[in-house]
Scaffold this motif. Structure first.
Motif, PDB file in Angstrom:
ATOM      1  N   ARG A 244     -16.017  -5.344  -9.240  1.00 37.63           N
ATOM      2  CA  ARG A 244     -15.069  -6.179  -8.600  1.00 37.63           C
ATOM      3  C   ARG A 244     -13.553  -5.706  -8.727  1.00 37.63           C
ATOM      4  NH1 ARG A 244     -13.312 -10.755 -12.145  1.00 37.63           N
ATOM      5  NH2 ARG A 244     -14.594 -10.340 -13.844  1.00 37.63           N
ATOM      6  N   ALA A 245     -13.397  -5.060 -10.095  1.00 35.90           N
ATOM      7  CA  ALA A 245     -12.163  -4.623 -10.190  1.00 35.90           C
ATOM      8  C   ALA A 245     -11.722  -3.356  -9.160  1.00 35.90           C
ATOM      9  CB  ALA A 245     -12.157  -3.758 -11.678  1.00 35.90           C
ATOM     10  N   LEU A 246     -12.503  -2.736  -8.712  1.00 29.71           N
ATOM     11  CA  LEU A 246     -12.276  -1.553  -7.681  1.00 29.71           C
ATOM     12  C   LEU A 246     -11.479  -2.366  -6.397  1.00 29.71           C
ATOM     13  CD1 LEU A 246     -12.122   1.203  -7.067  1.00 29.71           C
ATOM     14  CD2 LEU A 246     -14.431   1.081  -6.060  1.00 29.71           C
ATOM     15  N   ARG A 247     -12.190  -3.405  -5.935  1.00 30.57           N
ATOM     16  CA  ARG A 247     -11.874  -3.990  -4.764  1.00 30.57           C
ATOM     17  C   ARG A 247     -10.334  -4.558  -4.884  1.00 30.57           C
ATOM     18  NH1 ARG A 247     -12.834  -9.276  -2.149  1.00 30.57           N
ATOM     19  NH2 ARG A 247     -12.188  -8.846  -0.004  1.00 30.57           N
ATOM     20  N   LEU A 248     -10.314  -5.198  -6.130  1.00 31.12           N
ATOM     21  CA  LEU A 248      -9.015  -5.919  -6.228  1.00 31.12           C
ATOM     22  C   LEU A 248      -7.956  -4.941  -6.446  1.00 31.12           C
ATOM     23  CD1 LEU A 248      -7.912  -8.665  -6.956  1.00 31.12           C
ATOM     24  CD2 LEU A 248      -8.674  -8.546  -8.921  1.00 31.12           C
ATOM     25  N   ARG A 249      -8.074  -3.705  -6.857  1.00 35.66           N
ATOM     26  CA  ARG A 249      -7.112  -2.734  -7.132  1.00 35.66           C
ATOM     27  C   ARG A 249      -6.791  -1.996  -6.156  1.00 35.66           C
ATOM     28  NH1 ARG A 249      -7.801   2.550  -7.759  1.00 35.66           N
ATOM     29  NH2 ARG A 249      -6.204   3.516  -8.816  1.00 35.66           N
ATOM     30  N   GLN A 250      -7.903  -1.843  -5.145  1.00 32.68           N
ATOM     31  CA  GLN A 250      -7.518  -1.139  -4.025  1.00 32.68           C
ATOM     32  C   GLN A 250      -6.651  -2.148  -2.941  1.00 32.68           C
ATOM     33  OE1 GLN A 250     -11.263   0.145  -2.628  1.00 32.68           O
ATOM     34  NE2 GLN A 250     -11.115   1.904  -3.334  1.00 32.68           N
ATOM     35  N   ALA A 251      -7.002  -3.373  -2.968  1.00 28.95           N
ATOM     36  CA  ALA A 251      -6.165  -4.508  -2.141  1.00 28.95           C
ATOM     37  C   ALA A 251      -4.665  -4.707  -2.747  1.00 28.95           C
ATOM     38  CB  ALA A 251      -6.897  -5.861  -2.337  1.00 28.95           C
ATOM     39  N   ALA A 252      -4.744  -4.463  -4.018  1.00 32.66           N
ATOM     40  CA  ALA A 252      -3.261  -4.659  -4.464  1.00 32.66           C
ATOM     41  C   ALA A 252      -2.497  -3.562  -4.537  1.00 32.66           C
ATOM     42  CB  ALA A 252      -3.334  -5.220  -5.980  1.00 32.66           C
ATOM     43  N   LEU A 253      -3.035  -2.308  -4.579  1.00 35.07           N
ATOM     44  CA  LEU A 253      -2.085  -1.041  -4.763  1.00 35.07           C
ATOM     45  C   LEU A 253      -0.999  -1.112  -3.816  1.00 35.07           C
ATOM     46  CD1 LEU A 253      -4.233   2.036  -5.959  1.00 35.07           C
ATOM     47  CD2 LEU A 253      -2.234   1.139  -7.003  1.00 35.07           C
ATOM     48  N   PRO A 254      -0.892  -1.051  -2.497  1.00 34.35           N
ATOM     49  CA  PRO A 254      -0.081  -0.933  -1.636  1.00 34.35           C
ATOM     50  C   PRO A 254       1.175  -1.950  -1.818  1.00 34.35           C
ATOM     51  CG  PRO A 254      -2.053  -0.806  -0.178  1.00 34.35           C
ATOM     52  CD  PRO A 254      -2.235  -1.435  -1.846  1.00 34.35           C
ATOM     53  N   ALA A 255       0.629  -3.093  -2.174  1.00 37.79           N
ATOM     54  CA  ALA A 255       1.991  -4.455  -2.694  1.00 37.79           C
ATOM     55  C   ALA A 255       2.461  -3.862  -3.802  1.00 37.79           C
ATOM     56  CB  ALA A 255       1.133  -5.570  -2.651  1.00 37.79           C
ATOM     57  N   MET A 256       1.693  -3.348  -5.058  1.00 41.73           N
ATOM     58  CA  MET A 256       2.246  -3.170  -6.259  1.00 41.73           C
ATOM     59  C   MET A 256       3.280  -1.812  -5.998  1.00 41.73           C
ATOM     60  SD  MET A 256      -1.147  -2.977  -8.842  1.00 41.73           S
ATOM     61  CE  MET A 256      -0.139  -2.755 -10.344  1.00 41.73           C
ATOM     62  N   GLU A 257       2.912  -1.068  -5.030  1.00 41.83           N
ATOM     63  CA  GLU A 257       3.816   0.104  -4.905  1.00 41.83           C
ATOM     64  C   GLU A 257       5.199  -0.311  -4.307  1.00 41.83           C
ATOM     65  OE1 GLU A 257       1.557   2.870  -2.795  1.00 41.83           O
ATOM     66  OE2 GLU A 257       0.504   3.558  -4.770  1.00 41.83           O
ATOM     67  N   ARG A 258       5.294  -1.397  -3.523  1.00 37.25           N
ATOM     68  CA  ARG A 258       6.399  -1.911  -3.119  1.00 37.25           C
ATOM     69  C   ARG A 258       7.172  -2.595  -4.030  1.00 37.25           C
ATOM     70  NH1 ARG A 258       4.304  -1.480   2.112  1.00 37.25           N
ATOM     71  NH2 ARG A 258       2.889  -3.229   1.790  1.00 37.25           N
ATOM     72  N   VAL A 259       6.508  -3.284  -5.100  1.00 38.20           N
ATOM     73  CA  VAL A 259       7.144  -3.935  -6.106  1.00 38.20           C
ATOM     74  C   VAL A 259       7.952  -3.106  -7.131  1.00 38.20           C
ATOM     75  CG1 VAL A 259       6.719  -5.370  -8.352  1.00 38.20           C
ATOM     76  CG2 VAL A 259       5.837  -5.963  -6.033  1.00 38.20           C
ATOM     77  N   GLN A 260       7.357  -1.888  -7.317  1.00 40.48           N
ATOM     78  CA  GLN A 260       7.544  -0.825  -7.967  1.00 40.48           C
ATOM     79  C   GLN A 260       8.695  -0.208  -7.621  1.00 40.48           C
ATOM     80  OE1 GLN A 260       6.546  -0.003 -10.823  1.00 40.48           O
ATOM     81  NE2 GLN A 260       7.505   1.852 -10.956  1.00 40.48           N
ATOM     82  N   ALA A 261       8.872   0.147  -6.073  1.00 42.20           N
ATOM     83  CA  ALA A 261       9.995   0.697  -5.594  1.00 42.20           C
ATOM     84  C   ALA A 261      11.168  -0.176  -5.700  1.00 42.20           C
ATOM     85  CB  ALA A 261       9.810   0.964  -4.014  1.00 42.20           C
TER      86      ALA A 261
END
Ligand code: PHB
Length: 248
Positions: free
Chosen positions: A80-97
């Protein structure tokens, strides 16, 4: 599964072998594994050999052993970690930027915060989280968010346990922790200054699924006295975005 003379199953022993590997201890000899797993040397050598044969462990030229890619593949592809991580990555990249500090995603796992992903900038503040590493619930911003929304039994278990002091700002008093958890629920985020490292503040928000259940915490680690407005607005926007993705 078949039990050994000491009564533990093969699965128990395999788990004990795998648990000797940590984010900072990635290569070991079979003898070290045996010692750390509490297994007789002959058992450790045999078990390690069998695990190498099926690819769950890998051996280098010096006969030191590490976790095998086959184990990573099997564990990752259906978790289940994979689905969550994939769903979160684009938003995490925006936070990061926007924030240009460490951004991380954690879930509740066996009374600790388990980190699934971490994005970093080269010039970001210090950060002790590691992917697939854990932090205590009472001593990190992600942990406080996860604990604030956890089952009451889990909250009581943590409130009744020894709350180890890890840095100058760690909450070690159960009554203070109880008030902090109520504040995290009321504000919708956790701010944890000097909770696990004196120099840093963790800021975390809950990530909810379609039903509103908190499934993860999204956090950034900033300098201890840095401003909170930009990290907070970036995190709240990201959590909304992840919820929309998880709801599709
Ligand atoms: C936190 O989430 O509070 C946190 C995590 C890692 C750090 C510092 C703070 O290095």
């Amino acid at each position: 599964m078949a039990n050994s003379p000491s009564g533990d199953s093969v699965a128990d022993r395999v788990l004990r072998v795998l648990e000797t590997f940590t984010p900072t201890r990635t290569m070991q000899t079979a003898a070290e594994i045996g010692r750390r797993a509490g297994l007789p040397s002959s058992t450790a050598h045999r078990l390690v050999g069998e695990l190498v044969e099926v690819g769950l462990l890998e051996r280098d030229q010096d006969r030191r052993v590490r976790v095998g890619m086959r184990l990573w593949e099997l564990a990752t592809r259906s978790s289940r970690a994979l689905r969550l991580r994939q769903a979160a990555l684009p938003a995490m990249e925006r936070v990061q930027a926007q924030v240009r500090e460490h951004t991380q995603l954690a879930i509740l796992e066996q009374d600790e915060a388990l980190f699934l992903e971490r994005l970093s900038s080269p010039d970001a503040t210090s950060n002790i989280t590691r992917i697939a590493g854990r932090l205590p619930l009472h001593a990190s911003s992600s942990g406080l968010v996860l604990l604030a929304h956890a089952e009451p039994e889990l909250q009581e278990r943590v409130l009744g346990s020894r709350l180890a002091r890890l840095a100058s700002g760690t909450i070690t008093e159960p009554a203070v922790l109880r008030r902090k958890l109520a504040e995290v629920r009321r504000l919708g985020h956790a701010v944890a200054p000097g909770s696990i490292e004196d120099v840093a503040t963790g800021v975390a928000v809950p990530v909810r699924d379609r039903s509103g259940t908190v499934v993860a915490a999204l956090s950034v680690v900033i300098e201890r006295h840095a401003r909170l407005d930009r990290p907070l607005s970036a995190l709240h926007a990201a959590a909304r975005e992840i919820r929309r993705t998880l709801s599709q």
